[in-house]
Design a protein around this motif. Structure first.
Motif, mmCIF file in Angstrom:
data_model
loop_
_atom_site.group_PDB
_atom_site.id
_atom_site.type_symbol
_atom_site.label_atom_id
_atom_site.label_comp_id
_atom_site.label_asym_id
_atom_site.label_seq_id
_atom_site.Cartn_x
_atom_site.Cartn_y
_atom_site.Cartn_z
ATOM 1 N N LEU A 1 -3.193 -11.712 0.905
ATOM 2 C CA LEU A 1 -4.298 -11.570 1.856
ATOM 3 C C LEU A 1 -4.749 -10.112 1.924
ATOM 4 C CD1 LEU A 1 -6.081 -12.958 4.000
ATOM 5 C CD2 LEU A 1 -4.299 -12.435 5.676
ATOM 6 N N ASN A 2 -3.790 -9.181 1.936
ATOM 7 C CA ASN A 2 -4.142 -7.757 1.923
ATOM 8 C C ASN A 2 -4.928 -7.399 0.669
ATOM 9 O OD1 ASN A 2 -2.812 -7.321 4.324
ATOM 10 N ND2 ASN A 2 -0.994 -6.426 3.406
ATOM 11 N N LEU A 3 -4.446 -7.873 -0.479
ATOM 12 C CA LEU A 3 -5.133 -7.598 -1.741
ATOM 13 C C LEU A 3 -6.545 -8.164 -1.719
ATOM 14 C CD1 LEU A 3 -2.332 -8.212 -4.372
ATOM 15 C CD2 LEU A 3 -3.740 -6.150 -4.213
ATOM 16 N N ARG A 4 -6.669 -9.398 -1.253
ATOM 17 C CA ARG A 4 -7.985 -10.027 -1.241
ATOM 18 C C ARG A 4 -8.964 -9.230 -0.376
ATOM 19 N NH1 ARG A 4 -6.235 -14.424 -0.676
ATOM 20 N NH2 ARG A 4 -6.419 -15.130 1.469
ATOM 21 N N GLY A 5 -8.514 -8.802 0.790
ATOM 22 C CA GLY A 5 -9.385 -8.001 1.644
ATOM 23 C C GLY A 5 -9.803 -6.702 0.981
ATOM 24 N N SER A 6 -8.851 -6.041 0.320
ATOM 25 C CA SER A 6 -9.163 -4.785 -0.360
ATOM 26 C C SER A 6 -10.186 -4.997 -1.468
ATOM 27 C CB SER A 6 -7.882 -4.178 -0.947
ATOM 28 O OG SER A 6 -6.979 -3.813 0.070
ATOM 29 N N TYR A 7 -10.001 -6.050 -2.255
ATOM 30 C CA TYR A 7 -10.946 -6.328 -3.344
ATOM 31 C C TYR A 7 -12.323 -6.714 -2.808
ATOM 32 C CZ TYR A 7 -7.140 -6.329 -6.797
ATOM 33 O OH TYR A 7 -6.103 -5.976 -7.617
ATOM 34 N N LEU A 8 -12.358 -7.520 -1.765
ATOM 35 C CA LEU A 8 -13.656 -7.946 -1.224
ATOM 36 C C LEU A 8 -14.418 -6.759 -0.650
ATOM 37 C CD1 LEU A 8 -12.756 -11.342 0.481
ATOM 38 C CD2 LEU A 8 -14.213 -10.996 -1.520
ATOM 39 N N ARG A 9 -13.721 -5.847 0.003
ATOM 40 C CA ARG A 9 -14.407 -4.673 0.553
ATOM 41 C C ARG A 9 -14.978 -3.795 -0.546
ATOM 42 N NH1 ARG A 9 -10.586 -5.734 4.542
ATOM 43 N NH2 ARG A 9 -8.854 -4.638 3.502
ATOM 44 N N ARG A 10 -14.480 -3.971 -1.754
ATOM 45 C CA ARG A 10 -15.011 -3.246 -2.914
ATOM 46 C C ARG A 10 -15.928 -4.126 -3.763
ATOM 47 N NH1 ARG A 10 -10.591 -1.279 -1.103
ATOM 48 N NH2 ARG A 10 -10.027 0.934 -1.371
ATOM 49 N N ARG A 11 -16.198 -5.329 -3.286
ATOM 50 C CA ARG A 11 -17.053 -6.303 -3.975
ATOM 51 C C ARG A 11 -16.531 -6.602 -5.381
ATOM 52 N NH1 ARG A 11 -20.844 -7.993 -1.193
ATOM 53 N NH2 ARG A 11 -21.888 -8.974 -2.976
ATOM 54 N N GLU B 1 -3.330 8.239 2.866
ATOM 55 C CA GLU B 1 -4.660 8.470 2.297
ATOM 56 C C GLU B 1 -5.026 7.270 1.425
ATOM 57 O OE1 GLU B 1 -4.663 12.127 0.182
ATOM 58 O OE2 GLU B 1 -4.045 13.329 1.911
ATOM 59 N N ASP B 2 -6.303 6.890 1.446
ATOM 60 C CA ASP B 2 -6.758 5.726 0.688
ATOM 61 C C ASP B 2 -5.906 4.512 1.020
ATOM 62 O OD1 ASP B 2 -8.650 7.328 -0.634
ATOM 63 O OD2 ASP B 2 -7.167 7.921 -2.127
ATOM 64 N N TYR B 3 -5.637 4.338 2.302
ATOM 65 C CA TYR B 3 -4.733 3.273 2.762
ATOM 66 C C TYR B 3 -5.116 1.915 2.183
ATOM 67 C CZ TYR B 3 -2.360 0.182 6.127
ATOM 68 O OH TYR B 3 -1.592 -0.788 6.712
ATOM 69 N N ASP B 4 -6.414 1.654 2.101
ATOM 70 C CA ASP B 4 -6.901 0.329 1.726
ATOM 71 C C ASP B 4 -6.971 0.120 0.213
ATOM 72 O OD1 ASP B 4 -8.046 -2.237 2.444
ATOM 73 O OD2 ASP B 4 -9.964 -1.463 1.724
ATOM 74 N N ASP B 5 -6.566 1.086 -0.580
ATOM 75 C CA ASP B 5 -6.595 0.930 -2.035
ATOM 76 C C ASP B 5 -5.738 -0.268 -2.437
ATOM 77 O OD1 ASP B 5 -6.057 1.189 -4.841
ATOM 78 O OD2 ASP B 5 -6.597 3.303 -4.715
ATOM 79 N N PRO B 6 -6.263 -1.196 -3.251
ATOM 80 C CA PRO B 6 -5.464 -2.373 -3.649
ATOM 81 C C PRO B 6 -4.146 -1.997 -4.309
ATOM 82 C CG PRO B 6 -7.757 -2.642 -4.341
ATOM 83 C CD PRO B 6 -7.630 -1.252 -3.803
ATOM 84 N N ASP B 7 -4.098 -0.863 -4.990
ATOM 85 C CA ASP B 7 -2.860 -0.450 -5.650
ATOM 86 C C ASP B 7 -1.708 -0.319 -4.659
ATOM 87 O OD1 ASP B 7 -4.007 -0.446 -8.119
ATOM 88 O OD2 ASP B 7 -3.907 1.724 -8.422
ATOM 89 N N HIS B 8 -2.008 -0.024 -3.409
ATOM 90 C CA HIS B 8 -0.955 0.179 -2.429
ATOM 91 C C HIS B 8 -0.298 -1.126 -1.992
ATOM 92 C CE1 HIS B 8 -1.986 4.275 -2.565
ATOM 93 N NE2 HIS B 8 -2.987 4.257 -1.726
ATOM 94 N N SER B 9 -0.876 -2.260 -2.403
ATOM 95 C CA SER B 9 -0.261 -3.564 -2.136
ATOM 96 C C SER B 9 0.532 -4.079 -3.333
ATOM 97 C CB SER B 9 -1.336 -4.597 -1.762
ATOM 98 O OG SER B 9 -1.908 -4.311 -0.510
ATOM 99 N N ARG B 10 0.601 -3.284 -4.398
ATOM 100 C CA ARG B 10 1.258 -3.710 -5.632
ATOM 101 C C ARG B 10 2.606 -3.008 -5.788
ATOM 102 N NH1 ARG B 10 -3.017 -2.958 -10.396
ATOM 103 N NH2 ARG B 10 -1.020 -2.993 -11.503
ATOM 104 N N LEU B 11 3.657 -3.795 -6.003
ATOM 105 C CA LEU B 11 4.985 -3.222 -6.129
ATOM 106 C C LEU B 11 5.109 -2.335 -7.363
ATOM 107 C CD1 LEU B 11 7.866 -3.028 -5.066
ATOM 108 C CD2 LEU B 11 8.406 -5.122 -6.325
ATOM 109 N N ASP B 12 4.455 -2.719 -8.463
ATOM 110 C CA ASP B 12 4.548 -1.879 -9.661
ATOM 111 C C ASP B 12 3.960 -0.495 -9.417
ATOM 112 O OD1 ASP B 12 1.988 -3.104 -9.509
ATOM 113 O OD2 ASP B 12 1.629 -2.719 -11.637
ATOM 114 N N ARG B 13 2.857 -0.435 -8.684
ATOM 115 C CA ARG B 13 2.259 0.868 -8.384
ATOM 116 C C ARG B 13 3.113 1.650 -7.384
ATOM 117 N NH1 ARG B 13 0.814 2.707 -11.890
ATOM 118 N NH2 ARG B 13 -0.297 4.307 -10.700
ATOM 119 N N LEU B 14 3.727 0.964 -6.434
ATOM 120 C CA LEU B 14 4.636 1.638 -5.513
ATOM 121 C C LEU B 14 5.793 2.271 -6.274
ATOM 122 C CD1 LEU B 14 5.768 2.310 -2.688
ATOM 123 C CD2 LEU B 14 6.861 0.060 -2.707
ATOM 124 N N LEU B 15 6.359 1.547 -7.234
ATOM 125 C CA LEU B 15 7.462 2.099 -8.016
ATOM 126 C C LEU B 15 7.019 3.325 -8.808
ATOM 127 C CD1 LEU B 15 9.027 -1.249 -9.260
ATOM 128 C CD2 LEU B 15 10.047 0.344 -7.612
#
Length: 260
Positions: free
Chosen positions: A176-186, A70-84
């Protein structure tokens, strides 16, 4: 991320070895959430301690690390601290954690950067064993890998897609994943720092310079954009990306004329 933190990342990349956990956390520090590096690394060390007895994949699976469906594209899902913190992440984030834990316990494991879906390989046997952290840590055969590539990227499978990728490439793909997620959210300012850090990770990637000029322009930071474009053209006039940089300079000139 402070100048000192960026310097630490650059030094690690230059001198090695690259600790994927620390490098990813240095990237995460850019998000400005007051990340406690020592605490986060201690969390990874704790998982490694468990993995010394129980094995990397069984421990991470049993600890509940799983794919963020769920919310696959959320930038948090590309962050190791949030994964932990949440135990939910993107394929490459879960793979990063597995590789970091494996490195700490001396387990042979490689990152496999298939188009559209990142997996890992246990390389301790005569043949690699492919594992999908995002898909419940299940083992994959070649047919499974081919199906994943075709479903997630639309590309026909090639055996080269199963070649291991080095840590620097993993960090670049994460950014690159983070950048795409942020750009899609402007979120242009956030996208900009992914480009700036990306240029530390992949300094020869001209597309990152193009991206920085575009994002600086979009943020209204015209002087910085012009300086970056001019410096690139002076240093690499024959680069294939030069035409895109020159076009952006023209855009900058038009914007300045409208302002005056």
């Amino acid at each position: 991320m402070s100048a000192a933190t960026r310097e630490r990342l650059a030094r690690m990349l230059a001198d090695g070895p690259i600790d994927l956990a620390e490098a990813n956390l240095l990237i995460c520090a850019e998000a400005g959430d007051g990340l406690d590096m020592a605490s986060e690394l201690a969390h990874v060390e704790g998982l490694a301690q468990l993995a010394r007895e129980g094995g990397v994949v069984p421990v991470l699976r049993d600890q509940g690390f799983t794919g963020a469906t769920e919310d696959y594209d959320d930038p948090d899902h590309s962050r190791l601290d949030r994964l932990l913190a949440t135990r939910r992440g993107m394929p490459i984030t879960l793979a990063t954690l597995a590789l970091a834990v494996a490195a700490r316990v001396g387990a042979p494991m490689a990152g496999i950067g298939m188009p559209g879906h990142f997996i890992v390989a246990d390389t301790g046997g005569a043949e690699p064993v492919y594992i999908d952290p995002f898909g419940g840590w299940r083992r994959l055969d070649l047919a499974d890998c081919a199906a994943l590539v075709e479903r997630t990227s639309g590309l026909p499978f090639q055996p080269a897609f199963l070649d291991p990728v080095p840590p620097r490439a993993i960090l670049a793909r994460t950014l690159l994943n983070l950048r795409g997620s942020y750009l899609r959210r402007r979120r242009l300012d956030a996208a900009l720092w992914t480009v700036e850090v990306g240029m530390i990770v992949a300094p020869d990637d001209a597309e990152l310079v193009v991206g920085s000029v575009v994002l600086l322009t979009g943020a209204g930071r015209y002087e910085e954009a012009e300086a970056a474009a001019t410096a690139f053209l002076a240093a690499r006039p024959g680069d294939p990306a030069a035409s895109a940089i020159e076009a952006q300079l023209q855009t900058l000139g038009d914007l300045r004329r409208r302002m005056n």
